[in-house]
Enzyme design. Sequence first.
Site, mmCIF file in Angstrom:
data_model
loop_
_atom_site.group_PDB
_atom_site.id
_atom_site.type_symbol
_atom_site.label_atom_id
_atom_site.label_comp_id
_atom_site.label_asym_id
_atom_site.label_seq_id
_atom_site.Cartn_x
_atom_site.Cartn_y
_atom_site.Cartn_z
ATOM 1 N N SER A 179 -5.236 -3.403 -0.537
ATOM 2 C CA SER A 179 -4.085 -2.525 -0.350
ATOM 3 C C SER A 179 -3.509 -2.622 1.051
ATOM 4 C CB SER A 179 -4.527 -1.073 -0.585
ATOM 5 O OG SER A 179 -3.540 -0.161 -0.133
ATOM 6 N N TYR A 212 -9.391 6.102 1.707
ATOM 7 C CA TYR A 212 -8.972 5.105 0.703
ATOM 8 C C TYR A 212 -8.804 3.738 1.361
ATOM 9 C CZ TYR A 212 -5.877 2.313 -2.177
ATOM 10 O OH TYR A 212 -5.309 1.268 -2.878
ATOM 11 N N LYS A 228 -11.076 0.035 1.008
ATOM 12 C CA LYS A 228 -10.502 -1.268 0.651
ATOM 13 C C LYS A 228 -10.825 -2.314 1.726
ATOM 14 C CE LYS A 228 -8.702 -0.537 -3.350
ATOM 15 N NZ LYS A 228 -9.219 -1.272 -4.528
HETATM 16 C C1 WQD Z 1 5.903 6.575 -0.143
HETATM 17 C C2 WQD Z 1 6.812 7.306 0.815
HETATM 18 C C3 WQD Z 1 6.063 9.504 1.439
HETATM 19 C C4 WQD Z 1 6.702 11.433 -2.453
HETATM 20 C C5 WQD Z 1 0.588 4.560 -1.189
HETATM 21 C C6 WQD Z 1 -0.911 4.539 -0.947
HETATM 22 C C7 WQD Z 1 -1.553 3.578 -1.847
HETATM 23 C C8 WQD Z 1 -0.900 2.232 -1.760
HETATM 24 C C9 WQD Z 1 0.559 2.286 -1.388
HETATM 25 C C10 WQD Z 1 -2.035 0.939 -3.426
HETATM 26 C C11 WQD Z 1 6.046 8.060 1.917
HETATM 27 C C12 WQD Z 1 7.395 9.553 0.696
HETATM 28 C C13 WQD Z 1 6.588 10.510 -1.424
HETATM 29 C C14 WQD Z 1 7.710 12.435 -2.387
HETATM 30 C C15 WQD Z 1 8.442 11.549 -0.300
HETATM 31 N N1 WQD Z 1 -0.953 1.649 -3.066
HETATM 32 N N2 WQD Z 1 7.453 10.578 -0.368
HETATM 33 N N3 WQD Z 1 8.545 12.444 -1.305
HETATM 34 O O1 WQD Z 1 1.929 6.671 0.917
HETATM 35 O O2 WQD Z 1 3.496 4.643 1.132
HETATM 36 O O3 WQD Z 1 1.300 4.418 0.013
HETATM 37 O O4 WQD Z 1 1.024 3.485 -1.965
HETATM 38 O O5 WQD Z 1 -2.964 0.650 -2.773
HETATM 39 O O6 WQD Z 1 -1.451 4.124 -3.148
HETATM 40 O O7 WQD Z 1 -1.210 4.122 0.350
HETATM 41 O O8 WQD Z 1 3.154 5.712 -1.106
HETATM 42 O O9 WQD Z 1 4.540 6.669 -2.886
HETATM 43 O O10 WQD Z 1 2.823 8.178 -1.749
HETATM 44 O O11 WQD Z 1 4.876 7.475 -0.517
HETATM 45 O O12 WQD Z 1 9.217 11.595 0.676
HETATM 46 O O13 WQD Z 1 7.865 13.308 -3.305
HETATM 47 O O14 WQD Z 1 7.535 8.296 0.086
HETATM 48 O O15 WQD Z 1 6.059 10.421 2.511
HETATM 49 O O16 WQD Z 1 6.767 7.976 3.127
HETATM 50 P P1 WQD Z 1 2.506 5.410 0.341
HETATM 51 P P2 WQD Z 1 3.817 7.064 -1.649
#
Ligand code: WQD
Length: 327
Positions: free
Chosen positions: A116, A140, A144
């Site tokens: 990841s 997490y 990984k």
């Molecule tokens: C993306 C952006 C939130 C929801 C995840 C994990 C892991 C990895 C990659 C596999 C962030 C913003 C979110 C909302 C928002 N995958 N957000 N409003 O945290 O980048 O990474 O995916 O390994 O699963 O690390 O993904 O989709 O949670 O958030 O503003 O209602 O969207 O703050 O900036 P993230 P995410």
Amino acid sequence: MTWLVTGGAGYIGSHVVAAMRAAGEDVVVLDDLSSGVRERVGDVPLVPADVADGETVVRTVHEHGVRGVVHLAARKQVEESVRQPLRYYRENVEGLRALLEAVTGAGVTRFVFSSSAAVYGAPDVDLVDEGTACLPVNPYGRTKLIGEQMLADVAPATGLRYAALRYFNVAGAADPALADRGTANLVPLVFRQLVARRPPQVFGDDYDTPDGTCVRDFVHVADVASAHVAAAAALVEGRIEALTANIGRGDGVSVREVVETIRRVTGTADQPWSEPVVAPRRAGDPARVVASAELIRRELGWTAVHGIEEMVASAWEGWQAQAALTV
Ligand code: WQD
């Protein structure tokens, strides 16, 4: 050649199974069905078991003549990992250890590992390449990174050839029936808000980015699946021995841009209630995490082909299909 796909009943796993079968590979799935869905597996043999169940894994390897493993079974929610670190170390680290012990002991010599972008933590670079420092900021991401290090130690001791694929932000669906049913990530969370006629939430708009919202590298799950097919083929043909590579598009898209794409695709852009509201920043969110996918292009000839519009449109089609299933 027969491959064992752990977590093959899950969102990404079921796409990997479909792509490997389409490429002519034989597949058997091992999944504890804790979050996977049996229907996603179709007519592929499914062994309902935990990857730590070494006896079942060894029996499955021998019964099906398994020569390679694609390991996707793991917990992957950042916030959950902060609340339940020991669960993540048990399932993601001990699970991998037990699986490696079983399959290397049973003669498996090829291994594709689901890693990841979370291994990088909060990289302060425009494009993250595989030489960027790995400083994970949550349990997490640490599980990984430990998994990658475990593979690097086990490979020379056992003759295992492996590819560790660092997924960035996976979205979309190649088939509505295989769409992400979770609500742990941005796209499904926005769907859930809009379906309830509530405004999407943007976690912070004061980041040092063009529109103030976080920037991520969204990659279509069909492209992620095709990267697994390419890695598996390269391992079988001996073109790679040990590869750790980013799976991304190299094109950053902001949260606000994703939300606006979703509003357009779902036909809610003209509804005032669908205007996003700005909520407080989410702890641990880096401003920008965008991949350089140059290494996998060079080593495997792989590049992503689907854009954010296709990811959102296909995810929305899957969401609607599941809503129809549940009502
Ligand atoms: C993306 C952006 C939130 C929801 C995840 C994990 C892991 C990895 C990659 C596999 C962030 C913003 C979110 C909302 C928002 N995958 N957000 N409003 O945290 O980048 O990474 O995916 O390994 O699963 O690390 O993904 O989709 O949670 O958030 O503003 O209602 O969207 O703050 O900036 P993230 P995410």
